[in-house]
Design an enzyme around this catalytic site. Structure first.
Site, PDB file in Angstrom:
ATOM      1  CD  GLU A   1      -3.241   0.662   2.057  1.00  0.00           C
ATOM      2  OE1 GLU A   1      -4.409   0.520   1.683  1.00  0.00           O
ATOM      3  OE2 GLU A   1      -2.932   0.637   3.266  1.00  0.00           O
TER       4      GLU A   1
ATOM      5  CG  HIS B   1       7.145 -29.703   3.089  1.00  0.00           C
ATOM      6  ND1 HIS B   1       7.853 -30.840   2.789  1.00  0.00           N
ATOM      7  CD2 HIS B   1       7.805 -29.129   4.140  1.00  0.00           C
ATOM      8  CE1 HIS B   1       8.856 -30.987   3.640  1.00  0.00           C
ATOM      9  NE2 HIS B   1       8.852 -29.953   4.457  1.00  0.00           N
TER      10      HIS B   1
ATOM     11  CE  LYS C   1     -11.611   2.470   1.564  1.00  0.00           C
ATOM     12  NZ  LYS C   1     -11.035   3.458   2.457  1.00  0.00           N
TER      13      LYS C   1
HETATM   14  O1  LIG Z   1      -8.811   2.636  10.007  1.00  0.00           O
HETATM   15  P1  LIG Z   1      -9.742   2.832   8.870  1.00  0.00           P
HETATM   16  O2  LIG Z   1      -9.996   4.281   8.571  1.00  0.00           O
HETATM   17  O3  LIG Z   1     -11.023   2.068   9.083  1.00  0.00           O
HETATM   18  O4  LIG Z   1      -9.063   2.253   7.587  1.00  0.00           O
HETATM   19  C1  LIG Z   1      -8.760   0.913   7.417  1.00  0.00           C
HETATM   20  C2  LIG Z   1      -7.989   0.706   6.135  1.00  0.00           C
HETATM   21  O5  LIG Z   1      -8.835   1.026   5.064  1.00  0.00           O
HETATM   22  C3  LIG Z   1      -8.408   1.674   3.916  1.00  0.00           C
HETATM   23  O6  LIG Z   1      -8.999   1.103   2.819  1.00  0.00           O
HETATM   24  C4  LIG Z   1      -6.959   1.979   3.706  1.00  0.00           C
HETATM   25  O7  LIG Z   1      -6.516   1.663   2.428  1.00  0.00           O
HETATM   26  C5  LIG Z   1      -6.067   1.362   4.734  1.00  0.00           C
HETATM   27  O8  LIG Z   1      -4.837   2.040   4.717  1.00  0.00           O
HETATM   28  C6  LIG Z   1      -6.671   1.449   6.099  1.00  0.00           C
HETATM   29  O9  LIG Z   1      -5.792   0.914   7.045  1.00  0.00           O
END
Ligand SMILES: O=P(O)(O)OC[C@H]1O[C@H](O)[C@H](O)[C@@H](O)[C@@H]1O
Length: 528
Positions: A322, A351, A455
């Site tokens: 990432e 293995h 997302k």
């Molecule tokens: O801690 P949060 O805001 O819920 O994020 C949780 C995760 O989601 C995202 O998609 C990011 O890409 C991550 O870098 C992050 O750790």
């Protein structure tokens, strides 16, 4: 290279940290002195950039953020007195909270003590806590930890089943920096409902770790949850293990969080030295660069020879991929950077896929993690004078040798034991190596613009599902998929609508289907 030259190379490049008893061996990476010389100016710049980052420069320009995970273990380095105070106060808050939970001063309404932790989070809000729990939780921890790290209903059910008879003494920790990540929100809502189904007061069992003012923070405060811990703006998810995100879970399991921080601090000091050969993180970054030509042409296969470090490769996958997997560099050029990371553990993987590593496509370099202490206490003999640990150690050396002989390079990282101090040091080592490598290849290692696209597309599908259901509710006759798409005004989304319908039909959501699901054009869909 003959044996004597290789032995000399081993000694010339062996890094050893006296205090941490920590070794990094890059002798089996095939770079030469000319490469090291050529890299020196780039490293000089990377060391400068890193020093500026630690002083509070906006090292994450897209998000206009400072990058401060190094301050967590040495708060005096923080650029302002206010940040220093926040770090120190949070640490005390975590320790006080854990003490009160363990003593029963803070207890659930219907039990004398909390016995179990249910940690809900994803990505950086799960991988570090999971790795540390697996590596460091004592055999009889004061509290047993469970994780929900997905929006998978069956996965949530499996965890809730484990906790069904223990909800009365379960502490729920919702972790989300943004406070709005759907998977974490879904898990939290389902857990809240499970508490309600047993007529329990969820708020008296719940805490949140999140940014001040986030949706989760607001919810926790409005509903009167037990407490909240702050997630700072200048900490990224994948570098948050040594913030409240990782430390609350760890402290509650009885893990020595001060020792984790101390190990990280010692490693930070060692990796701050602006000299390639005496800086273990620079040695890793140099090796990664040489293996993949600074373009990630080779994957990083991580093989810890210790079961308790199983999740280290998964943790590193996010930290490395990432951070470094970027379309554009800092100047806006299209570069498609990154290094792919995978691995489980040695010798188990011997293995499974080491066959390909030894003989197949040579598109990787290995990182072998060695732990010198086999176990606490003596080992029984398997053969005369030989223990299981001798075998494991032999397998590591054997794999390293067999790979090298067939022109497959490897790094070996050696630690004395798996303990809070060495785990803190390992985390700090890789955080710094990733940071340095990011500067070497000129990418912003602290943002993740690519994650947003997925997302957004997922949110669009849920919006489409709502539209499909609204149309079906308003219609009496069955419609074809093409008719449904037209009624919504999105004819280009027939395939997505087909998949939505198929999923709803599989889950008894009131969808009636005529025709064959194997022949989408034959389908007629209605409610009822
Ligand atoms: O801690 P949060 O805001 O819920 O994020 C949780 C995760 O989601 C995202 O998609 C990011 O890409 C991550 O870098 C992050 O750790």
């Amino acid at each position: 290279m003959d044996a004597a030259t290789l032995w000399q190379r081993y000694q010339d490049w062996l890094y050893y940290h006296e205090g941490l008893e920590f070794y990094v061996d890059i002798s089996r990476m095939r770079f030469d002195e000319a490469f090291v010389e050529a890299m020196k100016p780039r490293f000089a710049k990377a060391f400068e950039d890193m020093a500026a980052l630690e002083k509070g420069a906006i090292a994450n320009p897209d998000e206009d953020r400072m990058v401060g995970h190094y301050w967590l273990r040495h708060s005096q380095l923080a650029p302002t007195a206010e940040i220093q105070q926040e770090i120190e106060d949070t640490l005390v808050q975590i320790e006080t909270f854990a003490r009160k939970i363990h003593s029963g001063d803070i207890h659930p309404p219907d039990a004398a003590k909390f016995t179990d932790i249910l940690s809900i989070g994803i990505g950086g809000s799960a991988l570090g806590p999971q790795f540390v729990a697996e590596a460091l939780a004592p055999s009889s921890p004061p509290m047993e930890i469970h994780f929900i790290d997905n929006s998978d209903p069956a996965g949530i059910d499996a965890i809730l089943l484990q906790l069904e008879d223990k909800l009365a003494s379960t502490l729920v920790i919702a972790i989300s920096k943004s406070g709005g990540t759907p998977e974490t929100r879904n898990g939290t809502i389902e857990v809240q409902k499970a508490f309600e189904s047993q007529s329990r007061n969820f708020a008296a069992h719940a805490i949140a770790i999140t940014s001040k003012g986030s949706k989760l923070d607001q919810q926790a405060k409005a509903e009167g949850w037990l407490t909240t811990f702050p997630m700072f703006d200048w900490i990224g998810g994948r570098t948050s293990e040594l913030s409240a995100v990782g430390l609350v879970d760890a402290a509650l399991q009885g893990i020595d969080i001060r020792a984790m921080l101390a190990g990280a601090k010692e490693m930070d000091e060692a990796t701050r030295i602006p000299d390639i050969k005496t800086n273990p993180a620079a040695l890793l970054a140099l090796s990664w660069y040489s293996a993949g030509n600074g373009k990630g042409e080779k994957d990083m296969v991580v093989l810890p020879y210790k079961d308790s470090l199983l999740l280290f490769s998964r943790y590193l996958q996010q930290l490395v991929m990432e951070s470094l997997g970027k379309e554009k560099d800092l100047d806006g050029n299209i570069v498609h950077q990154g290094i792919a990371v995978y691995g489980n553990k040695g010798s188990t993987d011997q293995h499974a896929y080491v066959q390909q590593l030894r003989e197949g496509v040579p598109n990787f370099f290995a990182t072998l993690i060695e732990v010198l202490e086999d176990r606490q206490g003596n080992s029984p003999e398997i053969d005369p004078g030989v223990t299981s640990g001798d075998y494991l150690s032999g397998f590591l050396q054997g794999t390293r040798k067999a790979l090298y002989e067939n022109h497959r390079d490897s790094i070996t990282v050696t630690i004395p034991q798996v303990n809070p101090r060495t785990v803190g040091a390992l985390i700090a080592l890789y955080e710094r190596a990733v940071g340095l490598y990011g500067f070497l290849v000129n990418v912003n290692a602290y943002h993740q613009p690519g994650v947003e696209a997925g997302k957004k597309a997922a949110a669009d599908i849920l919006a489409l599902q709502n539209q499909v259901m609204a149309v079906l509710k308003s219609q009496k006759q069955a419609s074809s998929l093409v008719e449904l798409a037209a009624a919504i005004g999105q004819p280009q989304e027939v395939e997505a609508i087909y998949k939505i319908i198929r999923h709803l039909a599989a889950n008894h959501r009131g969808i009636h289907i005529e025709g064959s699901l194997g022949k989408p054009s034959s389908l007629k869909v209605a409610l009822g």
